[in-house]
Design a protein around this motif. Structure first.
Motif, short mmCIF file in Angstrom:
data_model
loop_
_atom_site.label_atom_id
_atom_site.label_comp_id
_atom_site.label_asym_id
_atom_site.label_seq_id
_atom_site.Cartn_x
_atom_site.Cartn_y
_atom_site.Cartn_z
N ARG A 1 0.83 -1.20 0.00
CA ARG A 1 0.00 0.00 0.00
C ARG A 1 0.88 1.27 0.00
O ARG A 1 0.58 2.25 -0.69
N ASP A 2 1.96 1.24 0.76
CA ASP A 2 2.83 2.41 0.85
C ASP A 2 3.76 2.52 -0.35
O ASP A 2 4.19 3.62 -0.70
N ARG A 3 4.08 1.40 -0.98
CA ARG A 3 4.90 1.49 -2.20
C ARG A 3 4.12 2.20 -3.27
O ARG A 3 4.64 3.02 -4.02
N ILE A 4 2.82 1.87 -3.35
CA ILE A 4 2.01 2.45 -4.42
C ILE A 4 1.60 3.89 -4.12
O ILE A 4 1.63 4.76 -4.98
N SER A 5 1.26 4.17 -2.85
CA SER A 5 0.66 5.48 -2.56
C SER A 5 1.57 6.64 -2.96
O SER A 5 1.11 7.66 -3.46
N GLY A 6 2.88 6.47 -2.82
CA GLY A 6 3.80 7.55 -3.15
C GLY A 6 3.83 7.88 -4.63
O GLY A 6 4.26 8.99 -5.03
N ARG B 1 3.60 -0.63 -10.51
CA ARG B 1 2.68 -1.30 -9.59
C ARG B 1 3.36 -2.50 -8.94
O ARG B 1 3.15 -2.80 -7.76
N GLU B 2 4.17 -3.21 -9.72
CA GLU B 2 4.89 -4.37 -9.19
C GLU B 2 6.19 -3.98 -8.49
O GLU B 2 6.96 -4.84 -8.07
N CYS B 3 6.47 -2.68 -8.44
CA CYS B 3 7.68 -2.17 -7.79
C CYS B 3 8.96 -2.72 -8.40
O CYS B 3 9.92 -3.04 -7.68
N VAL B 4 8.98 -2.87 -9.71
CA VAL B 4 10.20 -3.30 -10.40
C VAL B 4 11.26 -2.22 -10.12
O VAL B 4 11.02 -1.02 -10.29
N ARG C 1 -4.58 1.41 -13.04
CA ARG C 1 -3.54 0.44 -13.39
C ARG C 1 -2.45 0.40 -12.31
O ARG C 1 -1.83 -0.63 -12.09
N LEU C 2 -2.24 1.53 -11.68
CA LEU C 2 -1.23 1.56 -10.62
C LEU C 2 -1.73 0.87 -9.34
O LEU C 2 -0.95 0.59 -8.44
N GLY C 3 -3.04 0.64 -9.28
CA GLY C 3 -3.58 -0.09 -8.13
C GLY C 3 -4.29 0.77 -7.10
O GLY C 3 -4.49 0.34 -5.96
N PHE C 4 -4.68 1.98 -7.47
CA PHE C 4 -5.35 2.86 -6.50
C PHE C 4 -6.84 2.60 -6.43
O PHE C 4 -7.48 2.32 -7.44
N HIS C 5 -7.37 2.74 -5.23
CA HIS C 5 -8.82 2.77 -5.04
C HIS C 5 -9.17 4.25 -4.93
O HIS C 5 -8.54 4.97 -4.15
N LEU C 6 -10.14 4.71 -5.70
CA LEU C 6 -10.32 6.16 -5.80
C LEU C 6 -11.63 6.65 -5.20
O LEU C 6 -12.20 7.66 -5.63
#
Ligand code: NAD
Ligand code: ZN
Length: 401
Positions: free
Chosen positions: A205-210, A237-240, A329-334
């Motif tokens: 969740r924190d990897r994506i939120s930034g 999204r996969e934090c590559v 696509r990045l995985g956010f719930h809006l």
């Protein structure tokens, strides 16, 4: 009736002495890995870059979740200081402090840490090193800046958001009286040490939120970066690793450039050019009692303001869909139910965010909206009806209702 212009009273040189000076700020933002590995020269360099040839006293404070994820970290910091004892003096074992947004909601913690700096005899030539997420760094920076009227602070940001946005900037603060960042100050760090390795232990969740801050800054400043984010959304999204580090560097660059070259680093005017999507984001964080992360609230705020810009005829139709699609696509719930919270009179509380945003800076309401991808434009008025329409548009997409 035509109002008369206020008369400017002329004062003689004998009545007023004009005081004037400027202060130059500079600080390095390092990009490194394994920052506390004893062979890594970065911290030693950061501490001694102004005055070489002396031992620099410093105290270190570590985010509790970082310490839990990196169980040897506290010992590594102490071992690093020992290995570099010719240039540094760690005045006490690194202290693990609570973490997350709660640290910005706890004035007692600020007082305790100010007192602790006193006990450790940290003076204005000593350093406070904060290791953690954006919330901890905002709070520690405030503690440092208010102790002895300003102890030097070094930031070691450990989240995506803190490395690409908050940690590289000049603002520090805590929340108070139900308002985000109500107490705080502008105090540039002495140095910023971005260690990419820390990101490996972040909750997804924190990897994506930034990443929301990267989308934000790309929309208002850099169309090619926005397209790059679209092209690399799955990898992000996969934090590559290489996609994430490239995103962080570009985002940090754009934020740093705005602060250095935007003409108003300490936000003395009415504009907050980097705060696209933030008038509602800050309100949403408070309305959800910080259940939403800052980045998650920013993603919602940016989507709403992009839709608003289209509805207002400023921005071509379709950009709203693109921004929405990118965040998905990045995985956010809006969506969050608190977006529709109302007061006793039935008014939507989120709209109070507009006046709170204005009041934070003072002067005329100045909100950045979008003219094109890569180009923000300031407006001085928001149409509440249009905001509600933008909210309905988003709710339909997210809840089907
Ligand atoms: N000063 C500014 O200019 C500025 C700009 C943007 C945002 N902010 C502020 O930044 C804050 C948000 O920062 P954030 O998104 O970093 O949130 P955060 O600091 O709350 O960190 C998120 C969570 O991750 C944990 N964590 C941090 N690093 C970790 C790691 N490496 N491994 C495991 N867990 C780790 C934290 O303990 C926390 O629980 C908000 O308070 C926001 O207002 C400030
Ligand atoms: Zn932000």
């Amino acid at each position: 009736m035509i109002a008369k212009a206020a008369k400017v009273v002329e004062l003689t040189a004998a009545t007023v002495y004009q005081q004037e000076f400027t202060i130059r700020y500079d600080y390095p933002v390092y990009f490194t890995e394994r920052v506390f590995d004893r062979d890594n020269p970065v911290l030693a360099h950061a501490l001694s870059r102004r005055e070489s040839g002396k031992r620099h006293r410093f105290a270190a404070f570590v985010d509790a979740n970082v310490a839990a994820s990196w169980p040897t970290l506290v010992h590594e910091i102490a071992a690093y200081a020992q290995a570099h004892a010719d240039t540094m003096d760690l005045v006490a074992p690194p202290e693990v402090v609570p973490a997350g947004e709660q640290v910005k909601n706890d004035p007692m913690l600020v007082t305790r840490l100010q007192q602790r700096l006193g006990e450790l005899a940290i003076d204005r030539h000593s350093y406070v090193v904060g290791v953690g997420g954006g919330a901890l760094l905002d709070m520690i920076g405030f503690v440092a800046a208010t102790t002895h009227r300003g102890v030097r602070h070094i930031r070691v940001p450990t989240t995506v958001l803190a490395q690409n946005d908050s940690g590289v900037g000049v603002k520090n603060g805590i929340n108070a009286f139900g308002k985000k960042n109500f107490l705080g100050c502008f105090a540039p760090p002495h140095a910023v040490l971005n260690d990419f390795d820390f990101l490996r232990t972040l909750h997804p969740r924190d990897r994506i939120s930034g990443i929301a801050e990267a989308v934000k800054v790309s929309l208002i400043r850099d169309a090619m970066f926005f397209e790059w984010l679209e092209a690399n959304a799955d990898a992000l999204r996969e934090c590559v690793a290489n996609a994430t580090s490239r995103m962080i560097r570009r985002c940090a660059e754009l934020h740093m450039r705005q602060i250095a070259q935007g003409g108003d680093p300490f936000e003395c005017g009415s504009g907050r050019p980097l705060d696209y999507g933030h008038w509602s984001a800050h309100k949403l964080e408070a309305l959800t009692a910080h259940e939403l992360r800052h980045g998650e609230a920013v993603a919602i705020g940016v989507t709403l303001d992009t839709r608003y810009s289209v509805q207002a005829g400023m921005l071509p139709a379709g950009v709203d869909e693109r921004v929405y699609a990118l965040f998905k696509r990045l995985g956010f719930h809006l969506w969050h139910p608190a977006m529709e919270s109302r007061d006793d009179h039935g008014s939507f509380l989120i709209l109070d965010g507009i006046e709170e945003f204005r009041e934070h800076l003072g002067g005329e309401l100045t909100v950045t909206m979008l003219r094109a991808i890569g180009r923000g434009e300031e407006v001085n008025n928001l149409d509440r009806g249009q905001i509600m329409q933008a909210m309905s548009w988003l709710r339909r997409r997210e809840t089907g209702g």
